[in-house]
Design an enzyme around this catalytic site. Structure first.
Site, PDB file in Angstrom:
ATOM      1  N   TYR A 205       0.911  -1.274   0.135  1.00 27.69           N
ATOM      2  CA  TYR A 205      -0.064   0.020   0.004  1.00 27.69           C
ATOM      3  C   TYR A 205       0.941   1.279   0.080  1.00 27.69           C
ATOM      4  O   TYR A 205       0.691   2.274  -0.643  1.00 27.69           O
ATOM      5  CB  TYR A 205      -0.975   0.021   1.092  1.00 27.69           C
ATOM      6  CG  TYR A 205      -2.127  -0.756   0.953  1.00 27.69           C
ATOM      7  CD1 TYR A 205      -3.287  -0.174   0.784  1.00 27.69           C
ATOM      8  CD2 TYR A 205      -2.161  -2.134   1.084  1.00 27.69           C
ATOM      9  CE1 TYR A 205      -4.515  -0.776   0.661  1.00 27.69           C
ATOM     10  CE2 TYR A 205      -3.399  -2.853   0.795  1.00 27.69           C
ATOM     11  CZ  TYR A 205      -4.684  -2.147   0.681  1.00 27.69           C
ATOM     12  OH  TYR A 205      -5.702  -2.877   0.396  1.00 27.69           O
TER      13      TYR A 205
ATOM     14  N   TYR B  29       3.820   5.367  -2.868  1.00 32.06           N
ATOM     15  CA  TYR B  29       4.007   6.617  -2.392  1.00 32.06           C
ATOM     16  C   TYR B  29       5.339   6.990  -2.219  1.00 32.06           C
ATOM     17  O   TYR B  29       5.807   8.052  -2.127  1.00 32.06           O
ATOM     18  CB  TYR B  29       3.175   6.897  -1.159  1.00 32.06           C
ATOM     19  CG  TYR B  29       1.573   6.540  -1.450  1.00 32.06           C
ATOM     20  CD1 TYR B  29       0.855   7.619  -2.075  1.00 32.06           C
ATOM     21  CD2 TYR B  29       1.016   5.459  -1.026  1.00 32.06           C
ATOM     22  CE1 TYR B  29      -0.427   7.384  -2.446  1.00 32.06           C
ATOM     23  CE2 TYR B  29      -0.392   5.359  -1.432  1.00 32.06           C
ATOM     24  CZ  TYR B  29      -1.058   6.195  -2.038  1.00 32.06           C
ATOM     25  OH  TYR B  29      -2.426   6.109  -2.584  1.00 32.06           O
TER      26      TYR B  29
END
Length: 634
Positions: A410, A414
């Site tokens: 997840y 980023y």
């Protein structure tokens, strides 16, 4: 038809006028056409830099010349009035006027003026009959006056939080006075002021770019073209400097290329990315061992913090980040009161209009999930939580199902997006629709954004000290022959990149620093230019035993000049264009002055360096025993 130019923009082969256009008969002075043009010109003068004025002129002209608006002149004038109002707010808040924003020399002059004012305000007449208490009170009083002056200039002052804590809670006034004396030295130093003013310049110009609509997915996402170009130039200059320097051991037996050392350190983006991934993987494995679950949160600021919103309050990304930090602090305080610990990682990244938002991967016990999410949601929505779209856009919480994917998966995107885009090359950016690559483009813009606003992109919550992790990985197995079993186990975990085991051996994810079995060992290393004691890392400390991981000391020197090395005793922490000559000191080879003419420059000659690519001339000369540098455009 009649037109009046209110500005010009460069095109190939010349300049193109930015014009206001009106048809007959409305183009005559009787209909106020000339007055409208003069009004626009006067308002444009209030906007700093030619580039920003040119852009504002184009926006005004587009509205004025509209053929679809009911009253284009009124629309254009309202736009200009609101724009100039926002620009004035930004410039008024800045310690720099329009001229100082654009010229290095003016900022240098202002830095000297501010330092001189502080020097005059800080003059103290100590009487030999004074007691220690009286002298201490005098230092505190002088600091208060200087701090008030400095805060009026740049909204902050050195050691002010320490001073405020003392005034609220009390403490040892003598220890405080020692710290404030160092702060006073900073406020009376023109170099300190110059660094602060240059930082203010960077943020003010970027804020102006944002408020003029030059930072968005259509123009330049995340950061302005100006910020991106300056960031690229800084990276290029950094690499050039790295290639020109080397490290030499004190005994002269070992020499290392600084560029190679850089590649092997966490300053290298790829090594930094890998280390972050190893740590996050360790966090996940540790959480699984403890029966914890993972939740992925996304938190966004209210619409008034977004430059592309009609509610925009002219906040900077720095101020928006401060708001998010404050709300997070409230949530953590609430959770701490009810003994609900969490640990994990926070990633800060910009929306396309430069407004920061957070992604958080947090681990907690299953029974703590609801109360944790409730606290985070409550403070995320505390301000303007009832505005349209807030429920969908301001806060999301996603439970991570291990059977469908790992928690690391997840957050990995980023992390890569905000470092070097490795392993996500070609993927689409949700904000802009553009593709990531690891050389330039979106990743470069994100880096420019973080650099310009000085926003910390990655922050770990809980876990174990990465400083200890890095330091023990420097050790060699033979160094631990006489060490404790715990230290050897910690070394083995770090050496084999087993961060979950490292967390366990360091006391767990929630252990206090004082409870950790190993601490970084530092020794005094003299004083810096402000009289503040410097600390140098020598290794690790466990039960009063020190494991030395740094057995050699190195001096930094130019590859082509070995007679005057940089070192910790020789101002190695000074910027490359800022060296001083003190009594008994050796000259630092930091200047970009050719060796064969350096003596002439030291005797007063001026040296000019022409950069054809940047189209600048840089002037170097010695003034008041300090090398000064000023660049002007060709």
């Amino acid at each position: 038809m009649r037109s009046i130019a209110i500005g010009h923009e460069p095109i190939k082969g010349g300049l193109k006028p930015i014009e206001l256009i009106r048809p007959v008969p409305f183009c005559s002075p009787a209909f106020g056409f000339d007055k409208a043009a003069e009004y626009a010109k006067e308002q444009l003068k209030k906007i700093p830099t030619t580039y920003l004025r040119r852009h504002a002129a184009k926006l005004y002209a587009a509205r004025f010349n509209s053929t679809t608006a009911k009253n284009p002149e009124k629309s254009a004038n309202i736009f200009m009035r609101e724009l100039v109002k926002r620009v004035d707010q930004i410039v008024t808040r800045s310690p720099l006027n329009i001229t100082e924003l654009q010229r290095d020399k003016r900022r240098k002059d202002k830095a000297k003026q501010l330092a001189l004012i502080c020097q005059q305000m800080g003059i103290v007449d100590f009487d030999k009959s004074m007691t220690l208490e009286q002298a201490t009170a005098l230092v505190i009083s002088k600091y208060q006056k200087l701090a008030e002056f400095t805060i009026n200039q740049i909204d902050t002052a050195p050691a002010y939080s320490t001073y405020e804590a003392f005034m609220k809670k009390g403490g040892n006034p003598e220890i405080l006075a020692d710290k404030l004396e160092i702060a006073i030295r900073r406020m009376t130093c023109d170099k300190w002021w110059q660094r602060k003013l240059n930082r203010a310049r960077d943020m003010t110009l970027e804020h102006l770019n944002i408020t003029l609509g030059l930072v968005n997915k259509k123009k330049s996402p995340y950061a302005s073209l100006q910020a991106v170009n300056e960031f690229k130039y800084a990276k290029k200059s950094q690499q050039k400097w790295l290639d020109s320097m080397q490290l030499e051991s004190d005994d002269g037996e070992t020499t290392l290329d600084l560029a190679e050392v850089f590649k092997g350190s966490v300053s290298n983006p790829e090594i930094r990315r890998v280390e972050l991934m190893v740590r996050i993987r360790g966090y996940e494995e540790y959480a699984q061992e403890q029966g914890m679950k993972a939740v992925f949160y996304t938190i966004t600021a209210p619409s008034k913090y977004h430059a592309n919103s009609k509610k925009y309050n002219n906040a900077t990304p720095k101020e928006t980040q401060a708001f998010l930090v404050n709300q997070w602090a409230k949530a953590r305080a609430e959770l701490n009161k009810i003994d609900v610990p969490v640990f994990g990682v926070r990633v800060v990244e910009p929306h396309h209009d430069a407004t920061p938002h957070w992604h958080m991967l947090l681990f907690m016990l299953p029974e703590h999930e609801q109360v944790t999410t409730k606290a985070l949601r409550g403070y995320a929505m505390q301000i303007d939580g009832d505005e349209k779209g807030a429920e969908q856009a301001r806060f999301t919480a996603e439970n991570i199902d291990p059977s469908k994917g790992s928690a690391v998966g997840y957050i990995a995107k980023y992390i890569s997006k905000n470092i070097n885009a490795n392993h996500i090359e070609g993927e689409k950016d949700n904000e802009t629709g553009g593709e990531f690559n690891n050389e330039n483009g979106l990743v470069l813009n994100v880096g420019a954004w973080a650099s310009r606003w000085r926003i910390r992109q990655f922050q770990f919550v809980g876990g174990a000290s990465v400083g200890v992790w890095r330091e023990i990985r420097r050790a060699k197995p033979e160094m631990l022959d006489k060490s404790t079993d715990v230290l050897r186990e910690i070394f083995s975990a770090a050496d084999n990149s087993q961060f979950a085991q490292f967390i366990n051996l360091m006391g767990g994810a929630f252990a206090k620093r004082s409870e950790r079995p190993i601490q970084i060992s530092r020794v005094a290393d003299g004083l810096n230019e402000y009289g503040e004691e410097k600390k140098r890392v020598v290794g690790l400390e466990s039960c009063s035993n020190v494991l030395k991981t740094r057995l050699m000391r190195f001096a930094l020197k130019k590859r082509s000049d070995s007679d005057a090395p940089w070192s910790t005793e020789n101002n190695c922490n000074h910027p490359a264009n800022d060296w001083q000559i003190g009594a008994g000191d050796r000259l630092n080879p930091i200047a970009f002055i050719p060796k064969e003419i350096r003596n002439n420059v030291l005797r007063g000659a001026t040296y000019y360096e022409v950069d054809e690519q940047l189209k600048t001339i840089t002037e170097f000369k010695v003034k008041n025993n300090q090398l000064t540098q000023e660049s002007i455009g060709l």
